[in-house]
Motif scaffolding. Structure first.
Motif, PDB file in Angstrom:
ATOM      1  N   PHE A   1      -4.324  -0.904   5.488  1.00  0.00           N
ATOM      2  CA  PHE A   1      -3.164  -0.019   5.558  1.00  0.00           C
ATOM      3  C   PHE A   1      -3.304   1.269   4.749  1.00  0.00           C
ATOM      4  CE2 PHE A   1      -1.044  -3.969   6.897  1.00  0.00           C
ATOM      5  CZ  PHE A   1      -0.293  -3.488   7.963  1.00  0.00           C
ATOM      6  N   LEU A   2      -3.907   1.204   3.590  1.00  0.00           N
ATOM      7  CA  LEU A   2      -3.838   2.326   2.664  1.00  0.00           C
ATOM      8  C   LEU A   2      -4.400   3.633   3.231  1.00  0.00           C
ATOM      9  CD1 LEU A   2      -2.755   3.069  -0.055  1.00  0.00           C
ATOM     10  CD2 LEU A   2      -4.885   2.299  -1.094  1.00  0.00           C
ATOM     11  N   PRO A   3      -5.633   3.659   3.752  1.00  0.00           N
ATOM     12  CA  PRO A   3      -6.121   4.927   4.302  1.00  0.00           C
ATOM     13  C   PRO A   3      -5.304   5.396   5.498  1.00  0.00           C
ATOM     14  CG  PRO A   3      -7.928   3.371   3.965  1.00  0.00           C
ATOM     15  CD  PRO A   3      -6.652   2.602   3.831  1.00  0.00           C
ATOM     16  N   VAL A   4      -4.870   4.461   6.333  1.00  0.00           N
ATOM     17  CA  VAL A   4      -4.066   4.823   7.512  1.00  0.00           C
ATOM     18  C   VAL A   4      -2.742   5.432   7.081  1.00  0.00           C
ATOM     19  CG1 VAL A   4      -2.885   3.911   9.546  1.00  0.00           C
ATOM     20  CG2 VAL A   4      -5.155   3.057   8.935  1.00  0.00           C
ATOM     21  N   LEU A   5      -2.077   4.793   6.110  1.00  0.00           N
ATOM     22  CA  LEU A   5      -0.798   5.304   5.642  1.00  0.00           C
ATOM     23  C   LEU A   5      -0.948   6.664   4.969  1.00  0.00           C
ATOM     24  CD1 LEU A   5       0.782   2.029   4.189  1.00  0.00           C
ATOM     25  CD2 LEU A   5       1.329   3.154   6.349  1.00  0.00           C
ATOM     26  N   ALA A   6      -2.045   6.845   4.228  1.00  0.00           N
ATOM     27  CA  ALA A   6      -2.267   8.140   3.578  1.00  0.00           C
ATOM     28  C   ALA A   6      -2.406   9.254   4.613  1.00  0.00           C
ATOM     29  CB  ALA A   6      -3.512   8.069   2.693  1.00  0.00           C
ATOM     30  N   VAL A   7      -3.122   8.974   5.674  1.00  0.00           N
ATOM     31  CA  VAL A   7      -3.288   9.982   6.737  1.00  0.00           C
ATOM     32  C   VAL A   7      -1.964  10.220   7.462  1.00  0.00           C
ATOM     33  CG1 VAL A   7      -4.430  10.451   8.937  1.00  0.00           C
ATOM     34  CG2 VAL A   7      -5.742   9.508   7.039  1.00  0.00           C
TER      35      VAL A   7
ATOM     36  N   ALA B   1       0.810  -1.213   0.000  1.00  0.00           N
ATOM     37  CA  ALA B   1       0.000   0.000   0.000  1.00  0.00           C
ATOM     38  C   ALA B   1       0.845   1.266   0.000  1.00  0.00           C
ATOM     39  CB  ALA B   1      -0.925   0.001   1.231  1.00  0.00           C
ATOM     40  N   THR B   2       2.159   1.162   0.220  1.00  0.00           N
ATOM     41  CA  THR B   2       2.964   2.364   0.436  1.00  0.00           C
ATOM     42  C   THR B   2       3.398   3.120  -0.817  1.00  0.00           C
ATOM     43  OG1 THR B   2       5.002   1.029   0.566  1.00  0.00           O
ATOM     44  CG2 THR B   2       3.846   1.493   2.627  1.00  0.00           C
ATOM     45  N   PRO B   3       3.774   2.466  -1.931  1.00  0.00           N
ATOM     46  CA  PRO B   3       4.328   3.247  -3.039  1.00  0.00           C
ATOM     47  C   PRO B   3       3.406   4.346  -3.549  1.00  0.00           C
ATOM     48  CG  PRO B   3       4.794   0.926  -3.365  1.00  0.00           C
ATOM     49  CD  PRO B   3       3.852   1.013  -2.214  1.00  0.00           C
ATOM     50  N   GLY B   4       2.115   4.037  -3.695  1.00  0.00           N
ATOM     51  CA  GLY B   4       1.203   5.016  -4.242  1.00  0.00           C
ATOM     52  C   GLY B   4       1.101   6.285  -3.410  1.00  0.00           C
ATOM     53  N   VAL B   5       1.139   6.147  -2.074  1.00  0.00           N
ATOM     54  CA  VAL B   5       0.984   7.331  -1.218  1.00  0.00           C
ATOM     55  C   VAL B   5       2.316   8.028  -0.965  1.00  0.00           C
ATOM     56  CG1 VAL B   5      -1.056   6.389  -0.077  1.00  0.00           C
ATOM     57  CG2 VAL B   5       1.200   5.970   0.913  1.00  0.00           C
ATOM     58  N   MET B   6       3.435   7.427  -1.382  1.00  0.00           N
ATOM     59  CA  MET B   6       4.748   8.014  -1.105  1.00  0.00           C
ATOM     60  C   MET B   6       5.462   8.583  -2.328  1.00  0.00           C
ATOM     61  SD  MET B   6       6.496   5.526   1.737  1.00  0.00           S
ATOM     62  CE  MET B   6       5.746   5.257   3.336  1.00  0.00           C
ATOM     63  N   LEU B   7       4.929   8.356  -3.516  1.00  0.00           N
ATOM     64  CA  LEU B   7       5.607   8.849  -4.712  1.00  0.00           C
ATOM     65  C   LEU B   7       5.805  10.367  -4.667  1.00  0.00           C
ATOM     66  CD1 LEU B   7       4.075   6.787  -7.682  1.00  0.00           C
ATOM     67  CD2 LEU B   7       6.331   6.571  -6.673  1.00  0.00           C
ATOM     68  N   HIS B   8       4.739  11.092  -4.428  1.00  0.00           N
ATOM     69  CA  HIS B   8       4.850  12.551  -4.413  1.00  0.00           C
ATOM     70  C   HIS B   8       5.627  13.070  -3.196  1.00  0.00           C
ATOM     71  CE1 HIS B   8       2.870  13.837  -8.021  1.00  0.00           C
ATOM     72  NE2 HIS B   8       1.813  13.070  -7.786  1.00  0.00           N
ATOM     73  N   PRO B   9       5.429  12.532  -1.974  1.00  0.00           N
ATOM     74  CA  PRO B   9       6.247  12.992  -0.838  1.00  0.00           C
ATOM     75  C   PRO B   9       7.742  12.792  -1.057  1.00  0.00           C
ATOM     76  CG  PRO B   9       4.307  11.865  -0.019  1.00  0.00           C
ATOM     77  CD  PRO B   9       4.318  11.669  -1.507  1.00  0.00           C
ATOM     78  N   LEU B  10       8.140  11.645  -1.600  1.00  0.00           N
ATOM     79  CA  LEU B  10       9.559  11.414  -1.870  1.00  0.00           C
ATOM     80  C   LEU B  10      10.069  12.354  -2.964  1.00  0.00           C
ATOM     81  CD1 LEU B  10       9.721   7.503  -1.761  1.00  0.00           C
ATOM     82  CD2 LEU B  10      10.640   9.091  -0.064  1.00  0.00           C
TER      83      LEU B  10
ATOM     84  N   LEU C   1     -10.144   5.613  -2.397  1.00  0.00           N
ATOM     85  CA  LEU C   1     -10.712   4.894  -3.536  1.00  0.00           C
ATOM     86  C   LEU C   1      -9.976   3.580  -3.781  1.00  0.00           C
ATOM     87  CD1 LEU C   1     -11.380   7.783  -6.090  1.00  0.00           C
ATOM     88  CD2 LEU C   1     -13.050   6.533  -4.716  1.00  0.00           C
ATOM     89  N   LEU C   2      -8.640   3.612  -3.671  1.00  0.00           N
ATOM     90  CA  LEU C   2      -7.885   2.368  -3.821  1.00  0.00           C
ATOM     91  C   LEU C   2      -8.249   1.368  -2.726  1.00  0.00           C
ATOM     92  CD1 LEU C   2      -4.171   2.956  -4.901  1.00  0.00           C
ATOM     93  CD2 LEU C   2      -5.981   1.738  -6.104  1.00  0.00           C
ATOM     94  N   ALA C   3      -8.443   1.871  -1.515  1.00  0.00           N
ATOM     95  CA  ALA C   3      -8.857   0.991  -0.423  1.00  0.00           C
ATOM     96  C   ALA C   3     -10.229   0.392  -0.706  1.00  0.00           C
ATOM     97  CB  ALA C   3      -8.878   1.764   0.894  1.00  0.00           C
ATOM     98  N   LEU C   4     -11.100   1.191  -1.325  1.00  0.00           N
ATOM     99  CA  LEU C   4     -12.426   0.681  -1.685  1.00  0.00           C
ATOM    100  C   LEU C   4     -12.315  -0.420  -2.724  1.00  0.00           C
ATOM    101  CD1 LEU C   4     -15.351   1.216  -0.906  1.00  0.00           C
ATOM    102  CD2 LEU C   4     -15.496   2.862  -2.794  1.00  0.00           C
TER     103      LEU C   4
ATOM    104  N   THR D   1      -7.297  14.986  -3.821  1.00  0.00           N
ATOM    105  CA  THR D   1      -6.297  14.863  -2.768  1.00  0.00           C
ATOM    106  C   THR D   1      -5.794  13.424  -2.693  1.00  0.00           C
ATOM    107  OG1 THR D   1      -7.896  14.322  -1.021  1.00  0.00           O
ATOM    108  CG2 THR D   1      -7.460  16.662  -1.439  1.00  0.00           C
ATOM    109  N   GLU D   2      -4.570  13.255  -2.190  1.00  0.00           N
ATOM    110  CA  GLU D   2      -3.993  11.914  -2.100  1.00  0.00           C
ATOM    111  C   GLU D   2      -4.778  11.047  -1.116  1.00  0.00           C
ATOM    112  OE1 GLU D   2       0.098  12.466  -1.190  1.00  0.00           O
ATOM    113  OE2 GLU D   2       0.661  12.878  -3.273  1.00  0.00           O
ATOM    114  N   ALA D   3      -5.281  11.660  -0.038  1.00  0.00           N
ATOM    115  CA  ALA D   3      -6.058  10.890   0.927  1.00  0.00           C
ATOM    116  C   ALA D   3      -7.350  10.370   0.286  1.00  0.00           C
ATOM    117  CB  ALA D   3      -6.381  11.745   2.146  1.00  0.00           C
TER     118      ALA D   3
END
Length: 441
Positions: free
Chosen positions: A158-164, A34-43, A277-280, A270-272
């Motif tokens: 994990f995905l919504p939690v990691l996004a937040v 679940a991490t790559p999608g929410v971390m691409l832009h922050p990195l 949506l991915l979590a859904l 927004t990324e969150a």
């Protein structure tokens, strides 16, 4: 040799407890997925690395995730499911935890790509095939679907939690959360997962009271994995399955799993919200994969694969028209439809590997799954390059849709695989690893 007892001595067959532990383990291993999608832009924002460079690290991960699978299946046969799964989770925890110290792109390749790739690859779908192959005769397709859905459940958790966490506390907190989650599952694996039904003095669920005893493979696991590939690679069925599954990986983990959130962000979402949506998708994936397992027990797997790939291709063709700042009803329909289809391909593919390749079906499925991740790795990097060069992802979605329609054709071509092309174990029923015969009748 321990004397086997009948399952009537148990109110609930031990195979179901093994399945529960395996399900939880797959959830723990799914944290990194679940991490790559929410971390691409922050990195990208912190280090200034191009999206193509960050996507390359994801590609290395996806590639090793797949290439490790057949060797992991052989290692599980040689050393046991419990040991391999525990080491795999430790690798995931180590790779994810070390990312908080990185300051160069090669360190991202090492942590995200190599360490986590090896760990998650050892807990990939060959793990599912091995567990269900040893512990279940009846309900095997259904349990395969349920365990495969464990990955989707991990994404859902994990995905919504990691996004937040990324939004409020930074990406390092999210990486450490994945580390802790993987470590928490290790004791559960070590103390409660069992390698064989004979360890508890029972037969597999649905097996005869006498039980068919398969000798434990000896020798080098890597040699066995390669030896299993040789006869399989001489059959048309292997290449049709591998080709279709490569496209499956390209259109799921490689493209949607990695680039859906950045693509939605490009349209003002927004990324969150995109992560939700991915979590859904993960929610509906659980339903779709379990239903696919149920269908696999009842219908021709080749027809199921053709339908799954065809519908996926059509949905990807429509996706570029649905992105917007706000989530509309049409996007929700896509999420529902695509979620039901996400990894519904796994149960029929596992079943076909057993049908064509007999006792070594789990190891051969590991090689088929390797093609899945090769496709995913290519798509992850290619989509990043498309975004860097064209400033949008539209071309990537249309190409992926066309490829999925091609996978549907490959699946239906399996009907043309004649009986003499099917690899089967010797008539004794106890196939020595890598020693298969070809039916010629």
């Amino acid at each position: 040799m321990k004397k086997l007892v009948t399952v009537r001595n148990y109110r609930i067959h031990p195979a179901w407890f093994v399945a529960v532990v395996a399900f939880v383990a797959l959830i723990g291993a799914a944290g990194f997925r679940a991490t790559p999608g929410v971390m691409l832009h922050p990195l990208h924002a912190e280090f200034g690395w191009p999206l193509a460079v960050i996507s390359a690290a994801v590609s290395v991960n996806l590639l090793l995730y797949g290439l490790t699978a057949p060797f992991a299946a052989a290692l599980m046969d040689r050393f046991g499911i419990r040991r391999v799964a525990a080491v795999a989770l430790l690798l995931v925890a180590t790779g994810s935890g070390l990312t908080v110290f990185m300051n160069a792109s090669w360190q991202l390749l090492l942590c995200w790509g190599v360490l986590v790739g090896l760990g998650t690859g050892s807990m990939a779908l060959s793990f599912v095939a091995t567990v269900t192959g040893r512990w279940f005769v009846k309900r095997r397709g259904l349990v395969t679907g349920v365990l495969t859905a464990g990955g989707a459940a991990g994404q859902l958790i994990f995905l919504p939690v990691l996004a937040v966490l990324v939004r409020d506390n930074g990406w390092r907190t999210a990486s450490l959360t994945v580390t802790v989650a993987a470590l928490l599952v290790v004791p559960l694996i070590w103390f409660f997962l069992r390698d064989h039904p004979r360890d508890l003095g029972v037969t597999a669920y649905g097996a005869s009271a006498e039980g068919e005893q398969v000798p434990q493979p000896q020798g080098n696991a890597a040699v066995r994995a390669v030896r299993a590939l040789r006869p399989a690679a001489r059959t048309r069925a292997f290449w049709l399955l591998a080709g279709g599954f490569a496209i499956c990986g390209a259109t799921t983990n490689g493209l949607v799993g990695t680039h859906f959130i950045p693509a939605a962000h490009d349209h003002g979402m927004t990324e969150a919200a995109a992560a939700s949506l991915l979590a859904l998708i993960g929610v509906f994936d659980i339903v779709g994969t379990i239903a696919s397992g149920w269908l696999t027990d009842r219908f021709d797997s080749r027809i199921l694969l053709g339908a799954y790939y065809g519908l996926r291709g059509l949905s990807l063709m429509v996706l570029p028209l649905l992105f917007a700042r706000e989530t509309g009803p049409s996007m929700l329909v896509f999420i529902l439809f695509y979620g039901l289809d996400w990894v519904a391909t796994v149960p029929p593919t596992v079943a076909l590997c057993r049908q064509y390749f007999g006792a070594d079906g789990a190891v051969v499925f590991g090689w088929v799954f390797a093609s899945h991740q090769v496709g995913a790795a290519i798509a992850a990097t290619a989509a990043g390059l498309v975004r860097d060069r064209l400033g949008e992802y539209t071309l990537a979605w249309y190409v992926a849709g066309g490829l999925a329609l091609g996978a549907a054709v490959l699946s239906l071509l399996l009907f043309r695989v004649r009986r003499h092309d099917r690899v089967t174990p010797p008539v004794t029923g106890l196939a020595e690893p890598g020693r298969w015969s070809l039916k010629t009748t």
